[in-house]
Motif scaffolding. Sequence first.
Motif, mmCIF file in Angstrom:
data_model
loop_
_atom_site.group_PDB
_atom_site.id
_atom_site.type_symbol
_atom_site.label_atom_id
_atom_site.label_comp_id
_atom_site.label_asym_id
_atom_site.label_seq_id
_atom_site.Cartn_x
_atom_site.Cartn_y
_atom_site.Cartn_z
ATOM 1 N N LEU A 1 0.822 -1.218 0.000
ATOM 2 C CA LEU A 1 0.000 0.000 0.000
ATOM 3 C C LEU A 1 0.851 1.261 0.000
ATOM 4 C CD1 LEU A 1 -2.677 -1.255 2.526
ATOM 5 C CD2 LEU A 1 -3.181 -0.514 0.186
ATOM 6 N N VAL A 2 1.871 1.318 0.877
ATOM 7 C CA VAL A 2 2.652 2.556 0.983
ATOM 8 C C VAL A 2 3.573 2.749 -0.220
ATOM 9 C CG1 VAL A 2 2.572 2.514 3.503
ATOM 10 C CG2 VAL A 2 4.538 1.520 2.308
ATOM 11 N N ALA A 3 3.875 1.671 -0.946
ATOM 12 C CA ALA A 3 4.719 1.816 -2.136
ATOM 13 C C ALA A 3 3.992 2.571 -3.250
ATOM 14 C CB ALA A 3 5.164 0.448 -2.635
ATOM 15 N N ARG A 4 2.650 2.593 -3.157
ATOM 16 C CA ARG A 4 1.847 3.289 -4.190
ATOM 17 C C ARG A 4 0.766 4.131 -3.507
ATOM 18 N NH1 ARG A 4 0.356 -1.910 -7.589
ATOM 19 N NH2 ARG A 4 -1.136 -0.486 -8.576
ATOM 20 N N PRO A 5 1.182 5.151 -2.762
ATOM 21 C CA PRO A 5 0.209 5.957 -2.005
ATOM 22 C C PRO A 5 -0.792 6.641 -2.928
ATOM 23 C CG PRO A 5 2.339 7.056 -2.100
ATOM 24 C CD PRO A 5 2.542 5.678 -2.639
ATOM 25 N N GLY A 6 -2.050 6.633 -2.503
ATOM 26 C CA GLY A 6 -3.107 7.267 -3.269
ATOM 27 C C GLY A 6 -3.700 6.399 -4.346
ATOM 28 N N GLU A 7 -3.031 5.327 -4.721
ATOM 29 C CA GLU A 7 -3.542 4.440 -5.757
ATOM 30 C C GLU A 7 -4.467 3.387 -5.151
ATOM 31 O OE1 GLU A 7 -0.856 2.719 -8.592
ATOM 32 O OE2 GLU A 7 0.658 4.270 -8.213
ATOM 33 N N ILE A 8 -5.449 2.982 -5.925
ATOM 34 C CA ILE A 8 -6.338 1.910 -5.486
ATOM 35 C C ILE A 8 -5.698 0.576 -5.837
ATOM 36 C CG2 ILE A 8 -8.605 0.856 -5.751
ATOM 37 C CD1 ILE A 8 -9.646 3.642 -6.568
ATOM 38 N N LEU A 9 -5.509 -0.269 -4.833
ATOM 39 C CA LEU A 9 -4.980 -1.611 -5.049
ATOM 40 C C LEU A 9 -6.128 -2.596 -4.903
ATOM 41 C CD1 LEU A 9 -2.364 0.052 -4.439
ATOM 42 C CD2 LEU A 9 -1.409 -2.067 -3.505
ATOM 43 N N GLY A 10 -6.329 -3.403 -5.916
ATOM 44 C CA GLY A 10 -7.404 -4.380 -5.890
ATOM 45 C C GLY A 10 -7.167 -5.463 -4.843
ATOM 46 N N LYS A 11 -8.255 -6.106 -4.437
ATOM 47 C CA LYS A 11 -8.147 -7.141 -3.410
ATOM 48 C C LYS A 11 -7.259 -8.292 -3.865
ATOM 49 C CE LYS A 11 -12.673 -5.993 -1.459
ATOM 50 N NZ LYS A 11 -14.060 -6.463 -1.189
ATOM 51 N N ALA A 12 -7.388 -8.690 -5.133
ATOM 52 C CA ALA A 12 -6.578 -9.800 -5.637
ATOM 53 C C ALA A 12 -5.097 -9.455 -5.585
ATOM 54 C CB ALA A 12 -6.997 -10.145 -7.066
ATOM 55 N N GLU A 13 -4.768 -8.226 -5.946
ATOM 56 C CA GLU A 13 -3.369 -7.796 -5.932
ATOM 57 C C GLU A 13 -2.810 -7.805 -4.508
ATOM 58 O OE1 GLU A 13 -0.614 -3.999 -7.410
ATOM 59 O OE2 GLU A 13 -2.797 -3.992 -7.718
ATOM 60 N N LEU A 14 -3.603 -7.346 -3.560
ATOM 61 C CA LEU A 14 -3.152 -7.322 -2.171
ATOM 62 C C LEU A 14 -3.008 -8.734 -1.606
ATOM 63 C CD1 LEU A 14 -5.235 -4.301 -0.879
ATOM 64 C CD2 LEU A 14 -2.744 -4.416 -1.023
ATOM 65 N N MET A 15 -3.925 -9.621 -1.975
ATOM 66 C CA MET A 15 -3.808 -10.998 -1.495
ATOM 67 C C MET A 15 -2.585 -11.676 -2.084
ATOM 68 S SD MET A 15 -7.709 -12.424 -0.991
ATOM 69 C CE MET A 15 -8.389 -11.923 -2.569
ATOM 70 N N ASP A 16 -2.254 -11.345 -3.327
ATOM 71 C CA ASP A 16 -1.034 -11.879 -3.930
ATOM 72 C C ASP A 16 0.206 -11.371 -3.199
ATOM 73 O OD1 ASP A 16 -2.285 -13.394 -5.825
ATOM 74 O OD2 ASP A 16 -2.103 -11.915 -7.440
ATOM 75 N N ALA A 17 0.150 -10.116 -2.722
ATOM 76 C CA ALA A 17 1.296 -9.547 -2.006
ATOM 77 C C ALA A 17 1.509 -10.221 -0.664
ATOM 78 C CB ALA A 17 1.084 -8.038 -1.813
ATOM 79 N N ALA A 18 0.416 -10.523 0.032
ATOM 80 C CA ALA A 18 0.533 -11.094 1.380
ATOM 81 C C ALA A 18 0.590 -12.608 1.389
ATOM 82 C CB ALA A 18 -0.633 -10.612 2.246
ATOM 83 N N TRP A 19 -0.035 -13.231 0.398
ATOM 84 C CA TRP A 19 -0.063 -14.704 0.336
ATOM 85 C C TRP A 19 0.393 -15.146 -1.064
ATOM 86 C CZ3 TRP A 19 -4.019 -11.843 2.547
ATOM 87 C CH2 TRP A 19 -4.261 -12.046 3.916
ATOM 88 N N PRO A 20 1.640 -14.876 -1.437
ATOM 89 C CA PRO A 20 2.083 -15.176 -2.806
ATOM 90 C C PRO A 20 1.958 -16.660 -3.129
ATOM 91 C CG PRO A 20 3.954 -14.718 -1.375
ATOM 92 C CD PRO A 20 2.719 -14.359 -0.599
ATOM 93 N N GLY A 21 1.341 -16.937 -4.296
ATOM 94 C CA GLY A 21 1.218 -18.321 -4.734
ATOM 95 C C GLY A 21 0.184 -19.124 -3.983
ATOM 96 N N ARG A 22 -0.621 -18.463 -3.142
ATOM 97 C CA ARG A 22 -1.604 -19.171 -2.327
ATOM 98 C C ARG A 22 -3.005 -18.705 -2.693
ATOM 99 N NH1 ARG A 22 -0.443 -20.097 2.852
ATOM 100 N NH2 ARG A 22 -2.496 -21.066 2.852
ATOM 101 N N ILE A 23 -3.960 -19.617 -2.559
ATOM 102 C CA ILE A 23 -5.370 -19.261 -2.725
ATOM 103 C C ILE A 23 -5.958 -19.114 -1.328
ATOM 104 C CG2 ILE A 23 -7.609 -20.008 -3.594
ATOM 105 C CD1 ILE A 23 -6.124 -21.583 -5.748
ATOM 106 N N VAL A 24 -6.388 -17.904 -0.988
ATOM 107 C CA VAL A 24 -6.935 -17.647 0.345
ATOM 108 C C VAL A 24 -8.290 -16.968 0.209
ATOM 109 C CG1 VAL A 24 -4.671 -17.457 1.430
ATOM 110 C CG2 VAL A 24 -5.762 -15.420 0.515
ATOM 111 N N GLU A 25 -9.084 -17.074 1.262
ATOM 112 C CA GLU A 25 -10.395 -16.436 1.265
ATOM 113 C C GLU A 25 -10.247 -14.928 1.468
ATOM 114 O OE1 GLU A 25 -12.742 -18.269 4.238
ATOM 115 O OE2 GLU A 25 -12.742 -20.248 3.280
ATOM 116 N N GLU A 26 -11.158 -14.163 0.881
ATOM 117 C CA GLU A 26 -11.110 -12.712 0.978
ATOM 118 C C GLU A 26 -11.214 -12.234 2.423
ATOM 119 O OE1 GLU A 26 -14.017 -9.247 -0.493
ATOM 120 O OE2 GLU A 26 -13.294 -10.541 -2.132
#
Length: 502
Positions: free
Chosen positions: A40-65
């Motif tokens: 989030l802080v690497a791109r301040p003011g930009e909207i990051l989609g939920k899928a993109e954020l889940m990929d950042a925190a759980w790379p290569g994993r399928i997790v529930e929203e």
Amino acid sequence: MQGSRFAFGPFVLDPGAGTLLRNDEPVAVGHRGVKLLAALVARPGEILGKAELMDAAWPGRIVEEGNLTVQIAQLRKLLGPATDGGEWISTVPRVGYRFIGAINQLGGLKRKALPLPDKPSISVLPFLNISNDPEQESFTDGLTEDLITDLSRIPGLFVIARNSAFAYKGNAMDVREIAEELGVRYLLQGSARRVEARVRINAQLVDAASGDHLWAERFDRSLDDVFAVQDEVTAKIVEALLGRLRAPPPRNRPKNIEAYDLCVRARRLMDDTPLAAREAHLMLTRAISLDPDYAEAYRWLAMNHWMGEVHSAGPTQPTRSLALELARKAVAIDPNDAGCRWVLAYLLAYERSFAEADAGFAKAIELDPNEADTFAALSDITVLAGRVGEGLEHVAKAFRLNPFPASWYYLALGQAQYAAGQYQAAVETLRSDETYRTSSRRFLAASLAQLGRLDEARAEVELFLVANPRFSIRHWAATEPFRDARTLAHFINGYRKAGLPE
């Protein structure tokens, strides 16, 4: 590792170090929280989609929203209100989130170089998967891990553990910088490509001090010969570093390549969430069904059973018995595997079979003096035996062999520091831990209580009990393998001061 830091309000986020500071004081944010906040802080003011954020925190994993929702809520609670009274992280309904606030990007803090050991020292960096198939990533990772294991069993070498080696996966860094951070002189780099029944491997040994390549070779072999290639690479490195050609000691190798892949993938999941542990269980069970004589699969399945319950109120008797049975099976299949030996020794200590456990740890160190996990686990058992100074030495050695370790190392270090009366050091250690492993909070609470910081201690107890509602001091004391009454009394005293239930 070096990298950019981000300052906002009273906070400084260092994604590389996995830390968040508020007015120079550490904030107990978890591993996933750091990953999300960094995105989030690497791109301040930009909207990051939920899928993109889940990929950042759980790379290569399928997790529930819902997991993302929980992590964002925890971040908001930790950060508190922004300087203008609003929120640092805003929700964009049905889309995602964005960070609101001014960001000042800072240069990275250079990690202090570790001194070189008095013997040839090496780290095997993660081999690159140069196939077009991302599914081959586990094969390439397994190749790297096996080379680390083979080299670490060679007397006369100092070998960095896999956890720290894999901290550099995907990072383009100068070899000198990596070597300084890990405190080694030599690096092994390479790539692999698996195509149908063949495997192509490139490997090169680099002297980081001079930048010279001491050895390089390409291999194009049948997939059936992949472990023979690993043995050949190990032998050539030993010849280059120790001046003599020596084949690595024989190991129990898998006979089924799918079982090998499953075991590598399962190990990635084990230090994560309970759901991931269940996935790991299925993978390891499948690996054993495919290759019933594969010792590594039994070893990791034993640990997966143990870890499934040990971080709550304590492992149940059926869990302990099954884990012990699996660990014994692993050692029976491969008595020369140090990893199998220390796992069995650790479980035996919890069965109060102390003489057998001590002998098992000693044998594990004899077989592999570079197995960092052995020393971290031995620290735990040694501290509870009342030999606190030895415990501190063991965990220090574990951190030297594994400078970027798994979170349970911090638990072992914090426990040893508490036992030594180093309460402030224990607080600093345990607050740097990945807090999704909530078992660290009981030692943190006890340390704060001994420092007289009772409000903080009780807040930690409250958080600990949310995840561990069945915890009691009496049950914990009966479960842990204490051998020293004074050490046990010291822990109980801290727990009582903190307000943990009797």
